[in-house]
Design an enzyme around this catalytic site. Structure first.
Site, PDB file in Angstrom:
ATOM      1  N   CYS A  84       0.809  -1.273   0.086  1.00  0.00           N
ATOM      2  CA  CYS A  84      -0.267  -0.060  -0.037  1.00  0.00           C
ATOM      3  C   CYS A  84       0.905   1.281  -0.063  1.00  0.00           C
ATOM      4  CB  CYS A  84      -0.951  -0.042   1.194  1.00  0.00           C
ATOM      5  SG  CYS A  84      -1.976   1.387   1.386  1.00  0.00           S
ATOM      6  N   HIS A  86      -8.991  -3.637  -2.305  1.00  0.00           N
ATOM      7  CA  HIS A  86      -7.834  -2.853  -1.412  1.00  0.00           C
ATOM      8  C   HIS A  86      -8.312  -1.511  -1.301  1.00  0.00           C
ATOM      9  CE1 HIS A  86      -3.822  -1.932   0.147  1.00  0.00           C
ATOM     10  NE2 HIS A  86      -3.984  -0.560  -0.374  1.00  0.00           N
ATOM     11  N   GLU A  87      -8.509  -0.927  -2.667  1.00  0.00           N
ATOM     12  CA  GLU A  87      -8.784   0.318  -2.741  1.00  0.00           C
ATOM     13  C   GLU A  87     -10.223   0.784  -2.099  1.00  0.00           C
ATOM     14  OE1 GLU A  87      -6.497   2.176  -3.227  1.00  0.00           O
ATOM     15  OE2 GLU A  87      -5.134   0.715  -4.181  1.00  0.00           O
ATOM     16  N   HIS A 128     -10.255   1.497   1.468  1.00  0.00           N
ATOM     17  CA  HIS A 128      -9.873   2.742   1.607  1.00  0.00           C
ATOM     18  C   HIS A 128     -10.851   3.809   1.821  1.00  0.00           C
ATOM     19  CE1 HIS A 128      -5.406   2.810   1.905  1.00  0.00           C
ATOM     20  NE2 HIS A 128      -5.241   2.310   0.908  1.00  0.00           N
TER      21      HIS A 128
HETATM   22 NI    NI Z   1      -3.688   1.392  -0.083  1.00  0.00          NI
END
Ligand code: NI
Length: 167
Positions: A93, A135-136, A139
């Site tokens: 990341c 993953h994004e 966020h």
């Molecule tokens: Ni990330």
């Protein structure tokens, strides 16, 4: 906000739940372009708005270096429609420089989203693309990849996390 750097672990913005994008205009396009330049400068394959200091629900993924069929993509107001399977793979990341962790995630994801013009789209992704999207997406909920490992593993990483942490 003029500063063009990736917000590292420790910035409060990384723990915010992001709010929907409601205005699709030139400013939004400019912000997406800024996100790409920040991500490319850091050699990343994905970047979410909070990492650029913004709390709108949008992220970008660019796997064109890995998969020539895939164009750089902007995902706005994404919704995870469904997931399937499970895989474990090493993940990084940009907010955690030098940290790579084995993370378990679904192998397939269907995501509905709006493109930069506000048009509704849907895509099914597998492999690295699925991993990057999930993953994004995390966020935008204020979730970081270190939240996916066990408390014991996180304790073991405490020293390294402390060194990465800003503020
Ligand atoms: Ni990330």
């Amino acid at each position: 906000m003029a500063d063009n750097h990736v917000r590292k672990y420790g910035y409060p913005v990384l723990r915010k739940k992001c709010r929907p994008v409601t205005v699709f205009d030139e400013k939004l396009k400019k912000f997406a372009e800024k996100m790409f330049s920040i991500m490319w400068a850091a050699n990343g394959i994905g970047l979410a708005a909070p990492q650029a200091g913004d709390t709108r629900r949008m992220f970008i993924v660019d796997l064109s270096k890995q998969d020539f069929d895939m164009k750089p993509m902007v995902f706005i107001n994404p919704e995870i429609e469904s997931t399937e399977g499970n895989t474990v793979f090493e993940e990084g990341c940009l907010s955690f420089p030098g940290l790579y962790l084995e993370i378990e995630r679904p192998a397939v994801v269907v995501v509905n989203y709006q493109d930069i013009d506000g048009n509704y789209q849907s895509v099914e992704a597998t492999g690295l693309a699925a991993r990057a999207i999930l993953h994004e997406y995390d966020h935008l909920e204020g979730v970081l990849f270190i939240d996916h490992i066990s408390a014991i593993d996180r304790d073991l990483l405490a020293g390294r996390l402390k060194k990465i942490k800003v503020g």
